[in-house]
Design a protein around this motif. Structure first.
Motif, PDB file in Angstrom:
ATOM      1  N   ARG A 108       0.856  -1.181   0.000  1.00 22.10           N
ATOM      2  CA  ARG A 108       0.000   0.000   0.000  1.00 22.10           C
ATOM      3  C   ARG A 108       0.897   1.238   0.000  1.00 22.10           C
ATOM      4  O   ARG A 108       1.781   1.367   0.854  1.00 22.10           O
ATOM      5  N   LEU A 109       0.696   2.106  -0.959  1.00 19.98           N
ATOM      6  CA  LEU A 109       1.463   3.349  -1.050  1.00 19.98           C
ATOM      7  C   LEU A 109       0.599   4.485  -0.510  1.00 19.98           C
ATOM      8  O   LEU A 109      -0.465   4.776  -1.056  1.00 19.98           O
ATOM      9  N   ASP A 110       1.060   5.103   0.568  1.00 20.06           N
ATOM     10  CA  ASP A 110       0.323   6.200   1.195  1.00 20.06           C
ATOM     11  C   ASP A 110       1.169   7.471   1.131  1.00 20.06           C
ATOM     12  O   ASP A 110       2.402   7.440   1.335  1.00 20.06           O
ATOM     13  N   THR A 111       0.516   8.604   0.858  1.00 19.92           N
ATOM     14  CA  THR A 111       1.174   9.910   0.904  1.00 19.92           C
ATOM     15  C   THR A 111       0.368  10.811   1.825  1.00 19.92           C
ATOM     16  O   THR A 111      -0.860  10.850   1.764  1.00 19.92           O
ATOM     17  N   VAL A 112       1.070  11.529   2.687  1.00 19.67           N
ATOM     18  CA  VAL A 112       0.435  12.463   3.620  1.00 19.67           C
ATOM     19  C   VAL A 112       0.611  13.864   3.044  1.00 19.67           C
ATOM     20  O   VAL A 112       1.740  14.373   2.948  1.00 19.67           O
ATOM     21  N   GLY A 113      -0.483  14.461   2.616  1.00 13.99           N
ATOM     22  CA  GLY A 113      -0.421  15.763   1.969  1.00 13.99           C
ATOM     23  C   GLY A 113       0.137  16.837   2.874  1.00 13.99           C
ATOM     24  O   GLY A 113      -0.017  16.802   4.100  1.00 13.99           O
ATOM     25  N   SER A 114       0.824  17.795   2.285  1.00 14.44           N
ATOM     26  CA  SER A 114       1.414  18.905   3.045  1.00 14.44           C
ATOM     27  C   SER A 114       1.125  20.210   2.323  1.00 14.44           C
ATOM     28  O   SER A 114       1.178  20.283   1.094  1.00 14.44           O
ATOM     29  N   THR A 115       0.838  21.262   3.107  1.00 15.19           N
ATOM     30  CA  THR A 115       0.561  22.583   2.519  1.00 15.19           C
ATOM     31  C   THR A 115       1.827  23.407   2.347  1.00 15.19           C
ATOM     32  O   THR A 115       1.754  24.572   1.937  1.00 15.19           O
ATOM     33  N   ILE A 116       2.982  22.816   2.669  1.00 18.26           N
ATOM     34  CA  ILE A 116       4.245  23.566   2.573  1.00 18.26           C
ATOM     35  C   ILE A 116       4.597  23.788   1.111  1.00 18.26           C
ATOM     36  O   ILE A 116       4.488  22.892   0.279  1.00 18.26           O
ATOM     37  N   GLU A 117       5.057  25.024   0.826  1.00 18.02           N
ATOM     38  CA  GLU A 117       5.537  25.371  -0.503  1.00 18.02           C
ATOM     39  C   GLU A 117       7.011  25.726  -0.358  1.00 18.02           C
ATOM     40  O   GLU A 117       7.379  26.525   0.503  1.00 18.02           O
ATOM     41  N   ILE A 118       7.852  25.084  -1.165  1.00 16.11           N
ATOM     42  CA  ILE A 118       9.284  25.298  -1.011  1.00 16.11           C
ATOM     43  C   ILE A 118       9.868  25.869  -2.288  1.00 16.11           C
ATOM     44  O   ILE A 118       9.271  25.789  -3.366  1.00 16.11           O
ATOM     45  N   LYS A 119      11.051  26.433  -2.154  1.00 17.86           N
ATOM     46  CA  LYS A 119      11.778  26.999  -3.287  1.00 17.86           C
ATOM     47  C   LYS A 119      12.808  25.979  -3.755  1.00 17.86           C
ATOM     48  O   LYS A 119      13.601  25.486  -2.972  1.00 17.86           O
ATOM     49  N   GLY A 120      12.765  25.623  -5.022  1.00 16.33           N
ATOM     50  CA  GLY A 120      13.699  24.646  -5.556  1.00 16.33           C
ATOM     51  C   GLY A 120      13.260  24.149  -6.915  1.00 16.33           C
ATOM     52  O   GLY A 120      12.245  24.582  -7.459  1.00 16.33           O
ATOM     53  N   SER A 121      14.020  23.216  -7.444  1.00 12.15           N
ATOM     54  CA  SER A 121      13.727  22.649  -8.762  1.00 12.15           C
ATOM     55  C   SER A 121      12.700  21.525  -8.622  1.00 12.15           C
ATOM     56  O   SER A 121      12.962  20.507  -7.976  1.00 12.15           O
TER      57      SER A 121
ATOM     58  N   ILE B 197      15.519  19.715   4.029  1.00 14.20           N
ATOM     59  CA  ILE B 197      15.492  20.965   3.264  1.00 14.20           C
ATOM     60  C   ILE B 197      15.492  22.125   4.261  1.00 14.20           C
ATOM     61  O   ILE B 197      14.624  22.185   5.158  1.00 14.20           O
ATOM     62  N   PRO B 198      16.429  23.052   4.158  1.00 14.53           N
ATOM     63  CA  PRO B 198      16.499  24.178   5.119  1.00 14.53           C
ATOM     64  C   PRO B 198      15.210  25.010   5.098  1.00 14.53           C
ATOM     65  O   PRO B 198      14.553  25.151   4.059  1.00 14.53           O
ATOM     66  N   LEU B 199      14.892  25.596   6.262  1.00 15.29           N
ATOM     67  CA  LEU B 199      13.698  26.445   6.355  1.00 15.29           C
ATOM     68  C   LEU B 199      13.817  27.666   5.454  1.00 15.29           C
ATOM     69  O   LEU B 199      12.807  28.234   5.025  1.00 15.29           O
ATOM     70  N   ALA B 200      15.057  28.053   5.146  1.00 18.33           N
ATOM     71  CA  ALA B 200      15.247  29.221   4.279  1.00 18.33           C
ATOM     72  C   ALA B 200      14.678  28.982   2.888  1.00 18.33           C
ATOM     73  O   ALA B 200      14.366  29.940   2.167  1.00 18.33           O
ATOM     74  N   ASP B 201      14.559  27.706   2.489  1.00 22.13           N
ATOM     75  CA  ASP B 201      13.999  27.390   1.176  1.00 22.13           C
ATOM     76  C   ASP B 201      12.491  27.214   1.214  1.00 22.13           C
ATOM     77  O   ASP B 201      11.878  26.897   0.185  1.00 22.13           O
TER      78      ASP B 201
END
Length: 620
Positions: free
Chosen positions: A495-508, A611-615
């Protein structure tokens, strides 16, 4: 005892002279008798194998021996066989006929008068008198007798020599198999597993024709030993055919021939219940001849199509056919082209040559397989490097484009200043009524030009923003990964589960997608039950995107070693290349992320991308 009847009055074609020699071949004085003219004989009150001798299946031989010595001589009569369906030996001497030996399908190994893997009959030959021996027998596949007389000392010497040679043969087979099974890419390989079955049945066949199986494996199971050769032959056909199908990839390359292999395998399986039939061995011999023909045809076609290692396969199949089929059949029909060799010598030669050629063929294919994997590894590493380079070029191109937008915005801003001055001058002209239409026209034109410039500045501000990186919405990325890997996980019962996150990050977005794709793919590959979970954890100075699995886990030494290229852990997967974590580590370095691996053997592993918080741009 019965007096000699019409059997004893028959004239022999030749007489073998026994003097003091330790061994005497009796081929020259062997005379075949017509079974229809020979009645069965036995002791009064105790008939010997009456049903067998009267069944019409018995073959009869007469041997005439003249003892020219002044004293009685004791010898062992060797018939040259490890076993027979039945055998009776009658001795006519000094006008009397006696039964000296008899066995049938109920005679165990321990009931033999001479405890040996081959059949021997003790005889006492009277001094200065001719002796006539009558042999009634039925053998496996009508194998002819190879009668001779020898002393007990000679038998002991020959047994010692043969045991040593057979031991060497066994050792050679095991060593050749070890070269394959312990090849650094051979363990668990399909050809290795298939060839293992072929080796087992080859050893069983050699043990059967040399009498070792009856002596050591089932000495009390005489009835089973009667049909063991046929059953072992069927097993050899099935394992050899299955090995050939996989090794030559017959289904993909030779579609029509593939059905011939399948039909022969099915026919072999269907023959197993017939093992109690009296002519079961003869039927298996025919089946072996049919299969040998198909195997040679497959080898020839494979050579013509330049299939890797096909020449070695063909040589192995030909050696099996020539020695184990052709020469043995010729010997059975009395046409042995090498009379100095026993009929049971040919299987030894076949099972030395065939494994040598087959193992060379398999090792050759494994070598080519390693070369192909090495090429794929180099290609995949090159693709990874190209991907990183392409991403760098893409970011550089984006940066250049944004710089151009900034320049355009600056130029537009500078242009707006003189335009504003012109507008002020036009306001001054409006005091003159005759200039008012012209002023209005110029004013409208300036409004249009300033509108265009403001639009360019607004567009540049939107495209440049406060930073120059992509924005990655994690919940969108997780949804995309779930869609890509859910089917593969379900196929393995995970079973493949993903827990959604509202975080938006800077990166590729491209590189982060590639990183997580590798981690999720590895998690599914090395997990056999449970589930794979993808989610985000918050830390004091960073966030961690984690991929958790319930797989086999990693040894402590493997956690760091696996980040090097072309390295696989002790739970290796032949479908892998040892590049997955190396690619992940390389891409993380490119993005200035940190890769962390923790694992518990037998429980599962956690792969985390820090991933650093700065990103982290924003949280919605």
């Amino acid at each position: 005892m019965l007096t000699i009847n019409n059997i004893a009055t028959a004239e022999a074609k030749a007489v073998c002279q026994l003097q003091t020699q330790a061994e005497l071949a009796l081929t020259a004085c062997m005379q075949t008798l017509d079974p229809a003219t020979v009645p069965w004989v036995g002791l009064a009150g105790k008939p010997l194998m009456a049903d067998n001798l009267n069944s019409g299946a018995a073959h009869w031989l007469r041997l005439d021996i003249d003892n020219a010595n002044a004293s009685d001589i004791r010898r062992l009569l060797a018939v040259g066989l490890p076993d027979a369906f039945f055998l009776a030996v009658f001795q006519a001497q000094n006008g009397r006929l006696a039964t000296v030996y008899s066995i049938d399908q109920t005679t165990t190994f321990t009931q033999r008068p001479v405890i040996n893997r081959f059949l021997y009959v003790p005889l006492t030959l009277a001094a200065n008198a001719p002796t006539t021996l009558y042999l009634a027998y039925r053998t496996h596949g009508k194998t002819p007798l190879q009668a001779r007389l020898l002393t007990a000392e000679t038998l002991a010497q020959q047994d010692t020599k043969n045991d040593v040679l057979n031991g060497v043969l066994l050792g050679v087979l095991l060593v050749l198999a070890a070269l394959l099974f312990f090849n650094h890419k051979g363990v668990g390989h399909a050809e290795s597993r298939n060839y293992a079955g072929l080796i087992v049945f080859s050893l069983l066949f050699l043990g059967q024709v040399q009498g070792y199986n009856f002596q050591f494996l089932w000495p009390e199971q005489a009835a089973w030993n009667r049909f063991a050769p046929g059953l072992i032959g069927i097993g050899s056909v099935i394992t050899h055919a299955w090995f050939s199908l996989r090794f030559l990839q017959v289904q993909q390359r030779f579609r029509r021939l593939y059905f011939s292999f399948v039909a022969l395998i099915g026919l072999a399986f269907c023959s197993v219940p017939l093992y109690g039939n009296a002519y079961f061995t003869e039927w298996v011999s025919l089946l072996v001849v049919l299969y040998a023909t198909v195997a040679v045809v497959a080898g020839v076609l494979a050579v013509r199509r330049h299939v890797p290692a096909a020449r070695f396969y063909l040589l192995g199949a030909l050696s099996l056919i020539v020695f184990n089929v052709v020469l043995m059949l010729l010997s059975i029909f009395g046409l042995n082209p090498f009379p100095m060799l026993s009929i049971f010598t040919y299987p030894k030669i076949a099972y030395i040559l065939e494994p040598v050629f087959f193992i060379i063929a398999v090792l050759n294919q494994l070598r080519r397989f390693d070369e192909q994997k090495a090429e794929l590894r180099v290609k995949r590493q090159a693709e990874t490097e190209l991907l990183v380079k392409a991403e760098q070029e893409r970011l550089a191109a984006l940066q250049e484009a944004k710089n151009q937008q900034l320049l355009l915005a600056c130029a537009s801003h500078d242009l707006s200043q003189p335009l504003a001055s012109i507008r002020f001058a036009i306001d001054a002209l409006r005091v003159r009524e005759e200039a008012d239409p012209v002023a209005q026209h110029i004013n409208k034109t300036l409004d249009y030009a300033q509108g265009l410039i403001q639009g360019l500045i607004h567009q540049a501000r939107q495209e440049i923003g406060d930073d120059q990186a992509d924005r990655v919405l994690l919940f969108e990325l997780f949804d995309r990964l779930h869609s890509e890997f859910a089917a593969a996980a379900a196929k393995k019962g995970l079973r493949l589960d993903t827990v959604g996150s509202t975080i938006e990050i800077k990166g590729s977005a491209l590189l982060l997608h590639r990183i997580l794709s590798n981690l999720i793919g590895n998690a599914i590959r090395y997990s056999h039950k449970g589930r794979v979970l993808v989610g985000v954890r918050r830390r004091a100075d960073a966030i961690e995107i984690q991929v958790l699995d319930s797989g086999v886990g990693l040894f402590a030494a493997d956690c760091l070693a696996l980040m090097s290229p072309f390295r696989q852990g002790q739970h290796r997967d032949e479908a892998g290349y040892g590049l997955g974590l190396f690619i992940v580590k390389t891409l993380c370095q490119q993005c200035h992320y940190e890769l962390k691996v923790t694992s518990k053997l037998g429980k599962g592993s956690v792969f985390a991308i820090k991933i650093p918080l700065a990103d982290c741009i924003t949280e919605r």
